[in-house]
Structure formats: structure tokens, C-alpha cells
Design a protein around this motif. Structure first.
Motif, mmCIF file in Angstrom:
data_model
loop_
_atom_site.group_PDB
_atom_site.id
_atom_site.type_symbol
_atom_site.label_atom_id
_atom_site.label_comp_id
_atom_site.label_asym_id
_atom_site.label_seq_id
_atom_site.Cartn_x
_atom_site.Cartn_y
_atom_site.Cartn_z
ATOM 1 N N LYS A 235 0.828 -1.214 0.000
ATOM 2 C CA LYS A 235 0.000 0.000 0.000
ATOM 3 C C LYS A 235 0.857 1.258 0.000
ATOM 4 C CE LYS A 235 -4.154 -1.862 0.806
ATOM 5 N NZ LYS A 235 -5.309 -1.629 -0.055
ATOM 6 N N GLY A 236 0.184 2.386 -0.221
ATOM 7 C CA GLY A 236 0.841 3.677 -0.067
ATOM 8 C C GLY A 236 1.022 4.018 1.403
ATOM 9 N N GLY A 237 1.891 4.979 1.648
ATOM 10 C CA GLY A 237 2.048 5.498 3.005
ATOM 11 C C GLY A 237 2.805 4.610 3.960
ATOM 12 N N SER A 238 3.612 3.677 3.426
ATOM 13 C CA SER A 238 4.348 2.786 4.327
ATOM 14 C C SER A 238 5.811 3.218 4.487
ATOM 15 C CB SER A 238 4.250 1.344 3.830
ATOM 16 O OG SER A 238 4.745 1.257 2.515
ATOM 17 N N ALA A 239 6.121 4.429 4.042
ATOM 18 C CA ALA A 239 7.467 5.019 4.183
ATOM 19 C C ALA A 239 8.473 4.469 3.184
ATOM 20 C CB ALA A 239 7.997 4.900 5.612
ATOM 21 N N LYS A 240 8.000 4.034 2.032
ATOM 22 C CA LYS A 240 8.910 3.556 0.983
ATOM 23 C C LYS A 240 9.818 4.699 0.499
ATOM 24 C CE LYS A 240 5.523 2.199 -1.707
ATOM 25 N NZ LYS A 240 4.383 2.479 -0.807
ATOM 26 N N THR A 241 9.199 5.795 0.094
ATOM 27 C CA THR A 241 9.987 6.899 -0.468
ATOM 28 C C THR A 241 10.910 7.506 0.589
ATOM 29 O OG1 THR A 241 8.238 7.388 -2.047
ATOM 30 C CG2 THR A 241 9.810 9.156 -1.611
ATOM 31 N N THR A 242 10.380 7.675 1.784
ATOM 32 C CA THR A 242 11.197 8.230 2.876
ATOM 33 C C THR A 242 12.405 7.329 3.130
ATOM 34 O OG1 THR A 242 9.182 9.141 3.862
ATOM 35 C CG2 THR A 242 11.116 8.962 5.294
ATOM 36 N N SER A 243 12.160 6.022 3.181
ATOM 37 C CA SER A 243 13.260 5.083 3.458
ATOM 38 C C SER A 243 14.270 5.080 2.316
ATOM 39 C CB SER A 243 12.702 3.680 3.683
ATOM 40 O OG SER A 243 11.845 3.684 4.810
ATOM 41 N N ALA B 83 10.680 4.437 -9.483
ATOM 42 C CA ALA B 83 9.807 3.638 -10.351
ATOM 43 C C ALA B 83 8.331 3.906 -10.059
ATOM 44 C CB ALA B 83 10.134 2.153 -10.181
ATOM 45 N N ASP B 84 8.063 4.883 -9.218
ATOM 46 C CA ASP B 84 6.680 5.232 -8.883
ATOM 47 C C ASP B 84 6.215 6.348 -9.816
ATOM 48 O OD1 ASP B 84 4.270 5.977 -7.823
ATOM 49 O OD2 ASP B 84 4.995 6.183 -5.758
ATOM 50 N N PRO B 85 5.149 6.095 -10.615
ATOM 51 C CA PRO B 85 4.664 7.150 -11.513
ATOM 52 C C PRO B 85 4.287 8.445 -10.778
ATOM 53 C CG PRO B 85 3.556 5.062 -11.965
ATOM 54 C CD PRO B 85 4.383 4.846 -10.725
ATOM 55 N N PRO C 130 5.998 2.096 -6.598
ATOM 56 C CA PRO C 130 4.615 2.434 -6.266
ATOM 57 C C PRO C 130 4.025 1.332 -5.395
ATOM 58 C CG PRO C 130 4.757 1.599 -8.511
ATOM 59 C CD PRO C 130 6.157 1.626 -7.969
ATOM 60 N N PRO C 131 2.851 1.568 -4.808
ATOM 61 C CA PRO C 131 2.200 0.490 -4.063
ATOM 62 C C PRO C 131 1.924 -0.707 -4.988
ATOM 63 C CG PRO C 131 1.168 2.601 -3.597
ATOM 64 C CD PRO C 131 2.107 2.834 -4.738
ATOM 65 N N LEU C 132 2.208 -1.901 -4.487
ATOM 66 C CA LEU C 132 2.000 -3.134 -5.252
ATOM 67 C C LEU C 132 0.554 -3.270 -5.713
ATOM 68 C CD1 LEU C 132 3.006 -6.028 -6.103
ATOM 69 C CD2 LEU C 132 2.555 -6.735 -3.753
ATOM 70 N N ASN D 233 9.252 0.745 10.738
ATOM 71 C CA ASN D 233 9.414 2.190 10.900
ATOM 72 C C ASN D 233 8.205 2.774 11.614
ATOM 73 O OD1 ASN D 233 7.464 3.406 8.853
ATOM 74 N ND2 ASN D 233 8.613 1.979 7.581
ATOM 75 N N ARG D 234 8.339 4.015 11.961
ATOM 76 C CA ARG D 234 7.335 4.701 12.788
ATOM 77 C C ARG D 234 7.121 3.928 14.099
ATOM 78 N NH1 ARG D 234 3.101 4.376 8.494
ATOM 79 N NH2 ARG D 234 4.633 2.885 7.708
ATOM 80 N N THR D 235 8.209 3.383 14.632
ATOM 81 C CA THR D 235 8.131 2.664 15.902
ATOM 82 C C THR D 235 8.143 3.675 17.058
ATOM 83 O OG1 THR D 235 10.545 2.414 15.962
ATOM 84 C CG2 THR D 235 9.296 0.608 14.996
ATOM 85 N N ILE E 265 13.160 2.227 12.707
ATOM 86 C CA ILE E 265 13.176 3.682 12.513
ATOM 87 C C ILE E 265 12.066 4.288 13.380
ATOM 88 C CG2 ILE E 265 13.072 5.564 10.833
ATOM 89 C CD1 ILE E 265 15.329 3.441 10.278
ATOM 90 N N PRO E 266 12.418 5.074 14.368
ATOM 91 C CA PRO E 266 11.383 5.626 15.237
ATOM 92 C C PRO E 266 10.500 6.654 14.529
ATOM 93 C CG PRO E 266 13.556 6.455 15.868
ATOM 94 C CD PRO E 266 13.777 5.461 14.773
ATOM 95 N N ARG E 267 9.285 6.802 15.049
ATOM 96 C CA ARG E 267 8.414 7.872 14.552
ATOM 97 C C ARG E 267 9.014 9.208 15.003
ATOM 98 N NH1 ARG E 267 3.138 8.520 13.091
ATOM 99 N NH2 ARG E 267 2.629 6.337 13.426
ATOM 100 N N ARG E 268 9.279 10.063 14.040
ATOM 101 C CA ARG E 268 9.945 11.340 14.343
ATOM 102 C C ARG E 268 9.298 12.458 13.537
ATOM 103 N NH1 ARG E 268 12.240 9.533 18.041
ATOM 104 N NH2 ARG E 268 14.420 8.976 18.381
ATOM 105 N N GLU E 269 9.090 13.565 14.162
ATOM 106 C CA GLU E 269 8.560 14.733 13.450
ATOM 107 C C GLU E 269 9.522 15.159 12.327
ATOM 108 O OE1 GLU E 269 5.821 16.040 13.214
ATOM 109 O OE2 GLU E 269 6.098 18.096 12.484
ATOM 110 N N ALA E 270 10.820 15.077 12.595
ATOM 111 C CA ALA E 270 11.799 15.495 11.577
ATOM 112 C C ALA E 270 11.672 14.641 10.318
ATOM 113 C CB ALA E 270 13.211 15.396 12.136
ATOM 114 N N ILE E 271 11.340 13.353 10.495
ATOM 115 C CA ILE E 271 11.183 12.470 9.320
ATOM 116 C C ILE E 271 9.841 12.754 8.641
ATOM 117 C CG2 ILE E 271 11.160 10.093 8.484
ATOM 118 C CD1 ILE E 271 12.909 9.305 10.855
ATOM 119 N N ALA E 272 8.805 12.973 9.451
ATOM 120 C CA ALA E 272 7.485 13.278 8.884
ATOM 121 C C ALA E 272 7.537 14.523 8.001
ATOM 122 C CB ALA E 272 6.460 13.465 10.009
ATOM 123 N N GLN E 273 8.408 15.457 8.347
ATOM 124 C CA GLN E 273 8.507 16.730 7.601
ATOM 125 C C GLN E 273 9.672 16.732 6.623
ATOM 126 O OE1 GLN E 273 6.075 18.745 7.844
ATOM 127 N NE2 GLN E 273 5.115 17.811 9.637
#
Ligand SMILES: Nc1ncnc2c1ncn2[C@@H]1O[C@H](COP(=O)(O)OP(=O)(O)OP(=O)(O)O)[C@@H](O)[C@H]1O
Ligand SMILES: [Mg+2]
Length: 207
Positions: free
Chosen positions: A12-20, A40-42, A87-89, A145-147, A173-181
């Protein structure tokens, strides 16, 4: 092509693929490796992030279903490591299957929640499906991630995934505001991603 290929994926989307992908690419570049990010994500999120001035890693977009064929002709001979953002599978299976075929190492990014855990079945099925199509086996591991520090959920889901016969990286990877932004900002503070990068590199050697 001598480069090792690491594909970052999930259902799915939103699993921190791009961030990671962004943080891992910068972690390897910080080690002095020659890194290429292939978006590879359109949706082109990694490519857009790379347009910001302080993105340090060469990045190109190739959202195609024959990535596993095209990659060798595109990756420079001097590149040590390619990171593929997908992209999401469930939205673009063709591209994701191709990115899985191209991979030496597969990193499945997810939060330690039941909702994300349930999606793993489809991810392992896709990985198993492409396995016979490759010459050498790929190593796959979950990057939690987002632990939340000291929360039970991290170990609960680590145990569940491990009992299912799959590898979970020790580093989370802990949940962090710095990563969210972090999107569109310079990737400077690698935090736990430095340790994750080292563990993933070790997996590649084991493969
Ligand atoms: N460790 C973290 N702490 C806090 N927020 C995070 C963390 N990792 C990722 N996020 C946030 O989670 C959201 C989803 O991340 P990201 O865009 O990387 O996911 P994705 O899997 O690439 O999604 P898509 O499939 O839509 O491209 C983003 O808002 C991101 O900033
Ligand atoms: Mg993304």
C-alpha cells in the motif's frame, strides 16, 4: 552492471517507501558509495524530492514494467548501489514485479501495526512469484518504521514476522517529526537509517 540493487516495497501507499529510499540512499552516499536512486513510482515523489537543491544522490525516474531489463543499460558502470523506490503493489503490480525481479535485496517498510502486518502476505507472495525468474536468490527483510520507543508493538510484530519465517532488521526507525517533515528538505540527520543501511548491506553479502 556491478551495482547491487535494493528495492524498497510494500503493498500500500504510506508505508514510508519513499522516505526510506531517500534516507538509505543518503546513508550509502555518506559512506562514500556511488549511489543511484531509480524512482519507479509514476507519482514521482522521490524525483520531486531530488529536485530540491540539497539532495545529494543522482536520481532518475523510470516507472516501467520492464525495469529488470532496462536497468543494466542505464546504470553507470561506476555505480555501486541502486535504490529503487516503487509504487504500491496493489496499484501498479507490473512495475513492482519488475522492480522485485531487478533486486538483489528487497526491503519491506512497514509500521508495527496489525493493519500493515496483514498486508505482508501479498508482499511475500509477490516476492515468491518472481523468485524463480531470477538467476540468484534475493535477500528480503522487513524494516520496521514509525516505531514508538519501548512500545510492545515493535517486538510483538517482530516476533510474528520472524515466526512466519521472514527476516526483520534489528534496527527500527522511530516515529519522528523530523522524518514526517523531511520531504523536499535536505536529508542531513540520518538517525537510525545509518544502522539500517549497514544491516541491509550485510544482508546483500549474505545473499
Ligand atoms: N519515521 C517516521 N516518522 C514519522 N513520519 C514518517 C516516518 N516515516 C515516514 N513518515 C511519514 O509517513 C508518510 C508516508 O511516507 P512515504 O511517502 O515515504 O510513504 P510511501 O510508502 O512512499 O507512500 P506512497 O506509496 O504513497 O508513495 C509521509 O508523510 C512521511 O513523512
Ligand atoms: Mg512513495
Amino acid at each position: 552492471m556491478k551495482a547491487r540493487v535494493i528495492t524498497v516495497t510494500n503493498l500500500k501507499g504510506g508505508s514510508a517507501k519513499t522516505t526510506s529510499c531517500a534516507y538509505l540512499a543518503h546513508a550509502y552516499a555518506a559512506q562514500g558509495l556511488s549511489v543511484l536512486v531509480v524512482d519507479a513510482d509514476p507519482q514521482g515523489s522521490a524525483l520531486r524530492w531530488s529536485e530540491t537543491g540539497e539532495w545529494e544522490v543522482p536520481t532518475l525516474a523510470l516507472p516501467v514494467k520492464n525495469l529488470h531489463v532496462r536497468l543494466a543499460g542505464i546504470v553507470p558502470a561506476t555505480t555501486d548501489l541502486v535504490l529503487i523506490d516503487t509504487p504500491p503493489l496493489d496499484e501498479n503490480a507490473g512495475i513492482v514485479y519488475s522492480a522485485l525481479r531487478a533486486a538483489d535485496t528487497i526491503v519491506v517498510t512497514m509500521a508495527p501495526t496489525m493493519m500493515e502486518y496483514e498486508r505482508l502476505t501479498d508482499v511475500w507472495a509477490a516476492i515468491d512469484e518472481v523468485e524463480p525468474l531470477r538467476e540468484t536468490p534475493a535477500a528480503a527483510a522487513v524494516l520496521l518504521n514509525r516505531t514508538i520507543p519501548n512500545a510492545k508493538s515493535t517486538e510483538t510484530f517482530r516476533d510474528l514476522i520472524t515466526e512466519g519465517g521472514h527476516h526483520v532488521l534489528t534496527t527500527t526507525i522511530p516515529r519522528r517529526e523530523a522524518i514526517a517533515q523531511a520531504f523536499a528538505a535536505p536529508v542531513t540527520d540520518l538517525g537510525a537509517y545509518a544502522g539500517a543501511a549497514a544491516e541491509i548491506a550485510a544482508l546483500e553479502v549474505a545473499a
